[in-house]
Scaffold this motif. Structure first.
Motif, PDB file in Angstrom:
ATOM      1  N   GLU A 151       4.269  11.056  -4.859  1.00  0.00           N
ATOM      2  CA  GLU A 151       5.459  11.960  -4.187  1.00  0.00           C
ATOM      3  C   GLU A 151       5.795  13.389  -4.819  1.00  0.00           C
ATOM      4  OE1 GLU A 151       8.269   8.438  -2.228  1.00  0.00           O
ATOM      5  OE2 GLU A 151       8.358   8.845  -4.303  1.00  0.00           O
ATOM      6  N   VAL A 152       5.245  13.575  -6.040  1.00  0.00           N
ATOM      7  CA  VAL A 152       5.566  14.730  -6.561  1.00  0.00           C
ATOM      8  C   VAL A 152       4.072  15.584  -6.992  1.00  0.00           C
ATOM      9  CG1 VAL A 152       7.155  13.759  -7.889  1.00  0.00           C
ATOM     10  CG2 VAL A 152       5.087  13.728  -9.096  1.00  0.00           C
ATOM     11  N   SER A 153       4.456  17.010  -7.403  1.00  0.00           N
ATOM     12  CA  SER A 153       3.308  17.825  -7.286  1.00  0.00           C
ATOM     13  C   SER A 153       2.307  17.314  -8.718  1.00  0.00           C
ATOM     14  CB  SER A 153       3.665  19.196  -7.464  1.00  0.00           C
ATOM     15  OG  SER A 153       4.401  19.328  -8.820  1.00  0.00           O
ATOM     16  N   GLY A 154       1.172  18.053  -8.823  1.00  0.00           N
ATOM     17  CA  GLY A 154       0.155  17.799 -10.019  1.00  0.00           C
ATOM     18  C   GLY A 154       0.942  18.136 -11.248  1.00  0.00           C
ATOM     19  N   GLY A 155       1.821  19.189 -11.025  1.00  0.00           N
ATOM     20  CA  GLY A 155       2.169  19.584 -12.314  1.00  0.00           C
ATOM     21  C   GLY A 155       3.451  18.710 -12.895  1.00  0.00           C
TER      22      GLY A 155
ATOM     23  N   TRP B  56       2.003   2.808  -8.751  1.00  0.00           N
ATOM     24  CA  TRP B  56       2.750   1.893  -8.202  1.00  0.00           C
ATOM     25  C   TRP B  56       4.254   1.640  -8.779  1.00  0.00           C
ATOM     26  CZ3 TRP B  56      -1.673   1.006 -10.484  1.00  0.00           C
ATOM     27  CH2 TRP B  56      -1.275   0.392 -11.980  1.00  0.00           C
ATOM     28  N   LEU B  57       4.313   2.611  -9.828  1.00  0.00           N
ATOM     29  CA  LEU B  57       5.632   2.720 -10.691  1.00  0.00           C
ATOM     30  C   LEU B  57       6.172   3.895 -10.580  1.00  0.00           C
ATOM     31  CD1 LEU B  57       4.489   1.015 -14.231  1.00  0.00           C
ATOM     32  CD2 LEU B  57       5.661  -0.257 -12.211  1.00  0.00           C
ATOM     33  N   THR B  58       7.540   4.093 -10.373  1.00  0.00           N
ATOM     34  CA  THR B  58       8.323   5.438 -10.443  1.00  0.00           C
ATOM     35  C   THR B  58       8.006   6.144 -11.628  1.00  0.00           C
ATOM     36  OG1 THR B  58      10.389   4.212 -11.403  1.00  0.00           O
ATOM     37  CG2 THR B  58      10.220   4.484  -9.155  1.00  0.00           C
ATOM     38  N   LEU B  59       8.252   7.389 -11.737  1.00  0.00           N
ATOM     39  CA  LEU B  59       8.215   8.319 -12.912  1.00  0.00           C
ATOM     40  C   LEU B  59       8.771   7.360 -14.137  1.00  0.00           C
ATOM     41  CD1 LEU B  59       8.464  12.034 -11.599  1.00  0.00           C
ATOM     42  CD2 LEU B  59       6.380  10.275 -11.871  1.00  0.00           C
ATOM     43  N   GLN B  60      10.276   7.045 -14.015  1.00  0.00           N
ATOM     44  CA  GLN B  60      10.859   6.711 -14.921  1.00  0.00           C
ATOM     45  C   GLN B  60      10.364   5.135 -15.578  1.00  0.00           C
ATOM     46  OE1 GLN B  60      14.228   7.106 -16.078  1.00  0.00           O
ATOM     47  NE2 GLN B  60      14.425   5.255 -17.261  1.00  0.00           N
TER      48      GLN B  60
ATOM     49  N   ASN C 290       0.841  -1.167  -0.130  1.00  0.00           N
ATOM     50  CA  ASN C 290       0.002  -0.063  -0.045  1.00  0.00           C
ATOM     51  C   ASN C 290       1.041   1.182  -0.137  1.00  0.00           C
ATOM     52  OD1 ASN C 290      -2.461  -1.241  -0.072  1.00  0.00           O
ATOM     53  ND2 ASN C 290      -2.846  -1.094   2.191  1.00  0.00           N
ATOM     54  N   ALA C 291       2.207   1.194   0.167  1.00  0.00           N
ATOM     55  CA  ALA C 291       3.048   2.396   0.108  1.00  0.00           C
ATOM     56  C   ALA C 291       2.600   3.392  -0.901  1.00  0.00           C
ATOM     57  CB  ALA C 291       4.434   1.823   0.217  1.00  0.00           C
ATOM     58  N   TRP C 292       2.485   3.094  -1.920  1.00  0.00           N
ATOM     59  CA  TRP C 292       2.193   3.764  -2.957  1.00  0.00           C
ATOM     60  C   TRP C 292       0.868   4.546  -3.121  1.00  0.00           C
ATOM     61  CZ3 TRP C 292      -1.704   2.869  -6.544  1.00  0.00           C
ATOM     62  CH2 TRP C 292      -2.244   1.461  -6.541  1.00  0.00           C
ATOM     63  N   ALA C 293      -0.013   3.834  -2.286  1.00  0.00           N
ATOM     64  CA  ALA C 293      -1.503   4.000  -2.731  1.00  0.00           C
ATOM     65  C   ALA C 293      -2.306   5.240  -2.208  1.00  0.00           C
ATOM     66  CB  ALA C 293      -2.371   2.644  -2.192  1.00  0.00           C
ATOM     67  N   PRO C 294      -1.846   5.617  -0.693  1.00  0.00           N
ATOM     68  CA  PRO C 294      -2.602   6.620  -0.208  1.00  0.00           C
ATOM     69  C   PRO C 294      -2.968   7.953  -0.777  1.00  0.00           C
ATOM     70  CG  PRO C 294      -0.637   6.542   1.035  1.00  0.00           C
ATOM     71  CD  PRO C 294      -0.583   5.443  -0.012  1.00  0.00           C
ATOM     72  N   SER C 295      -2.018   8.487  -1.494  1.00  0.00           N
ATOM     73  CA  SER C 295      -2.510   9.682  -2.128  1.00  0.00           C
ATOM     74  C   SER C 295      -2.919   9.741  -3.297  1.00  0.00           C
ATOM     75  CB  SER C 295      -1.263  10.720  -2.128  1.00  0.00           C
ATOM     76  OG  SER C 295      -0.426  10.490  -3.070  1.00  0.00           O
ATOM     77  N   GLU C 296      -2.688   8.476  -4.051  1.00  0.00           N
ATOM     78  CA  GLU C 296      -3.302   7.991  -5.357  1.00  0.00           C
ATOM     79  C   GLU C 296      -4.560   7.935  -5.584  1.00  0.00           C
ATOM     80  OE1 GLU C 296      -1.074   9.418  -7.500  1.00  0.00           O
ATOM     81  OE2 GLU C 296      -1.884   8.442  -8.821  1.00  0.00           O
ATOM     82  N   ARG C 297      -5.181   7.399  -4.363  1.00  0.00           N
ATOM     83  CA  ARG C 297      -6.889   7.065  -4.425  1.00  0.00           C
ATOM     84  C   ARG C 297      -7.363   7.904  -3.195  1.00  0.00           C
ATOM     85  NH1 ARG C 297      -8.078   2.205  -5.158  1.00  0.00           N
ATOM     86  NH2 ARG C 297      -6.017   1.380  -5.999  1.00  0.00           N
ATOM     87  N   ASN C 298      -6.955   9.293  -3.367  1.00  0.00           N
ATOM     88  CA  ASN C 298      -7.595  10.064  -2.034  1.00  0.00           C
ATOM     89  C   ASN C 298      -9.057  10.435  -2.362  1.00  0.00           C
ATOM     90  OD1 ASN C 298      -6.695  11.542  -4.125  1.00  0.00           O
ATOM     91  ND2 ASN C 298      -5.860  12.874  -3.224  1.00  0.00           N
TER      92      ASN C 298
END
Lengths: 287, 263
Positions: B139-143, B95-99, A279-287
């Motif tokens: 982890e990054v901004s909307g832009g 679940w994937l990095t930007l790269q 879930n580490a990636w999940a929180p803000s992606e499905r806010n």
């Protein structure tokens, strides 16, 4: 305005108990560590108090130690059983049954759940069957299990399989249906093959939603195996309890129960750990 | 622009949701549009005018009820990597990095691992995301997310870039900056771009031709051909043609926006 229209398969909803996962709280920095240390301390105090009280009441004779042996006696018999190996043999037998039954249920339940989540037609065919079978408790299957598979591993596999099947099915089904259609579209327009779409988008996108059900199913599987062993097996922790009861070794009965509790707790904690990572990636992606 | 071959030919396209049923909605009626190779088209209009539906048909996510969408003489029958999409909500793989996000389309094309890492890094650099390769989208901004999404859409080298209100969720300053970047990237790459927006100045700033659409039923109302040179730069926002075009379009679209507001 068009986004609703782009969700042909995934949205035409049936009456599913749609369970949206609340974003998991993220373990953070020093404050979190302090809080968790405090939590652990309080947990230990709680359990310690209960054990002391239990020990004190049995020692004082307020609790009949034949009906409920003291914690020290239980610990003692756990130690004895671990020394003569019976604890480990039976624990291993139970664990093996849970694992096999659980994996079989994963293979069938997750696959079926994915397919039903993807295809409305299949979902409409399969769901009534699932809904009809779901309310039957695994215990009610025991006579049939014994009839079909006899006493032993196969019956236990079957009962664990049944217990795990439904939460796994609904986990996968709900997860696939709640995937953001745009992510699927994004993968498709980037040229993803069916396999890449499945392995690199559908599975990782549904994992955070599926994880609580994976954990739930494991807990149910563990309960089912004990149930099965009480009646339909000749090894395992459930069998150990049943056997000890017949021999009036009540401290062994309680020791077996404690072992079940501890192992169940450890399994759940292990899965929760994996869950947090997933879930580490999940929180803000499905806010 | 007019001399180059017709890249996309949209002819008599209609899209009706729930056709034949009592509540049927005509999202598009009889839309005709020819788009040249390398052209930047802005689809402009209030919500309900069918601009996003048209984009979705072009992407191949939906099929037209009638009419045809032809790309290079062949009918568009489903999504494929020659037309990539930039979504308003980014639709990055969380679940994937930007790269890895940018590498996705290259992986689908079976580009070897090292090569695709290089290409993706290069595209991330072009959208000014060097140093953020290993970040996850949340982890990054909307832009930055939208920049990454643009890099992801461009990396597999599509013929056509479809952008569905890509800047709609961003704050005003980021939007202005990204408009300039999109203009630079699209004129560098020479790709055909179809850009859906409800921002008048955004459409006029970016496009070769602004296709103004009207709602209920969705149709093309007028087409404005730009006189600004490429690439578009910040000072063009003060150009008299730019300002007068924006205010004229505002006047024509105002009644519809008001109507929408009342509903």
């Amino acid at each position: 305005m068009t986004t609703q229209a782009v969700r042909p398969v995934l949205d035409a909803a049936g009456a599913v108990p749609e369970q949206k996962q609340a974003p998991a709280p993220r373990a953070n920095s020093t404050g979190g560590r302090w809080r968790s240390r405090r939590t652990v301390a309080l947990n230990v105090i709680g359990i310690g108090t209960m054990l002391l009280l239990w020990q004190g009441l049995t020692a004082a004779g307020a609790i009949n130690s034949f009906l409920l042996p003291s914690p020290v006696a239980v610990l003692d018999s756990l130690w004895e059983m671990s020394k003569d190996g019976s604890l480990w043999v039976n624990l291993a037998a139970s664990l093996k049954r849970v694992c096999v039954g659980y994996l079989m249920a994963c293979a069938v339940g997750l696959t079926l759940g994915f397919i039903c989540g993807w295809s409305q037609v299949v979902a409409e065919l399969v769901r009534p069957i699932i809904e009809a079978l779901r309310p039957i408790p695994p215990l009610a299957w025991v006579p049939i299990a014994i009839l079909w598979f006899g006493l032993g591993d196969m019956s236990a596999y079957f009962l664990v399989f049944l217990g795990c099947l439904f939460p796994l099915f609904f986990g996968a089904y709900t997860a696939v249906r709640s995937i953001d259609r745009n992510q699927i579209n994004a993968a498709l327009c980037l040229g993803a093959s069916r396999w890449l779409l499945f392995s690199s988008v559908l599975v990782p996108a549904s994992l955070p939603i599926m994880m609580p059900n994976l954990r739930l199913a494991l807990g149910i599987g563990w309960m089912c195996v004990v149930t099965a062993e009480l009646i339909a097996a000749q090894t395992g922790l459930g069998y150990l309890i049943q056997q000890s009861r017949m021999l009036f070794q009540i401290q062994n009965v309680v020791a077996g129960m404690v072992a079940i509790g501890v192992v169940g707790f450890l399994m759940s904690a292990a899965v929760e750990r994996i869950e947090r990572r997933v879930n580490a990636w999940a929180p803000s992606e499905r806010n | 622009m007019t001399s180059s071959a017709c890249h996309i030919d949209i002819s008599h396209v209609s899209k009706i949701f729930g056709a034949g049923e009592p509540g049927e909605v005509v999202a598009l009626r009889d839309v005709d549009l020819k788009i040249a190779r390398g052209e930047f088209i802005a689809l402009l209009g209030p919500s309900g005018c069918g601009k996003s539906t048209l984009l979705s048909l072009l992407a191949g996510f939906q099929t037209a009820t009638s009419g045809a969408l032809i790309q290079n003489g062949r009918e568009i029958s489903g999504p494929d990597a020659s037309r990539t999409v930039v979504f308003q909500d980014y639709a990055l793989f969380g679940w994937l990095t930007l790269q890895k996000n940018v590498e996705f389309g290259l992986k689908a094309k079976k580009v070897p691992k090292r090569e695709r890492a290089e290409i993706a890094r290069d595209f991330l650099a072009r959208v000014q995301l060097s140093g953020f390769e290993d970040k996850l989208p949340h982890e990054v901004s909307g832009g930055m997310k939208q920049r990454a999404a643009i890099a992801r859409a461009m990396a597999p080298d599509p013929e056509i870039l479809l952008m569905d209100e890509p800047l709609g969720a961003l704050d005003a300053q980021t939007r202005v900056l990204l408009q300039e970047e999109i203009s630079r990237l699209s004129s560098e790459s020479g790709k055909t771009v179809i850009f859906v927006t409800h921002g008048i100045d955004e459409a006029v700033f970016l496009a070769d031709r602004v296709v103004v659409m009207s709602p209920r039923p969705g149709r093309i109302r007028e087409i404005v051909t730009s006189r600004l040179p490429f690439p578009r730069t910040a000072e063009m926002r003060a150009d008299p043609w730019f300002t007068s075009t924006v205010s004229n379009l505002w006047e024509t679209l105002k009644p519809e926006w008001q109507k929408e507001d009342e509903q």
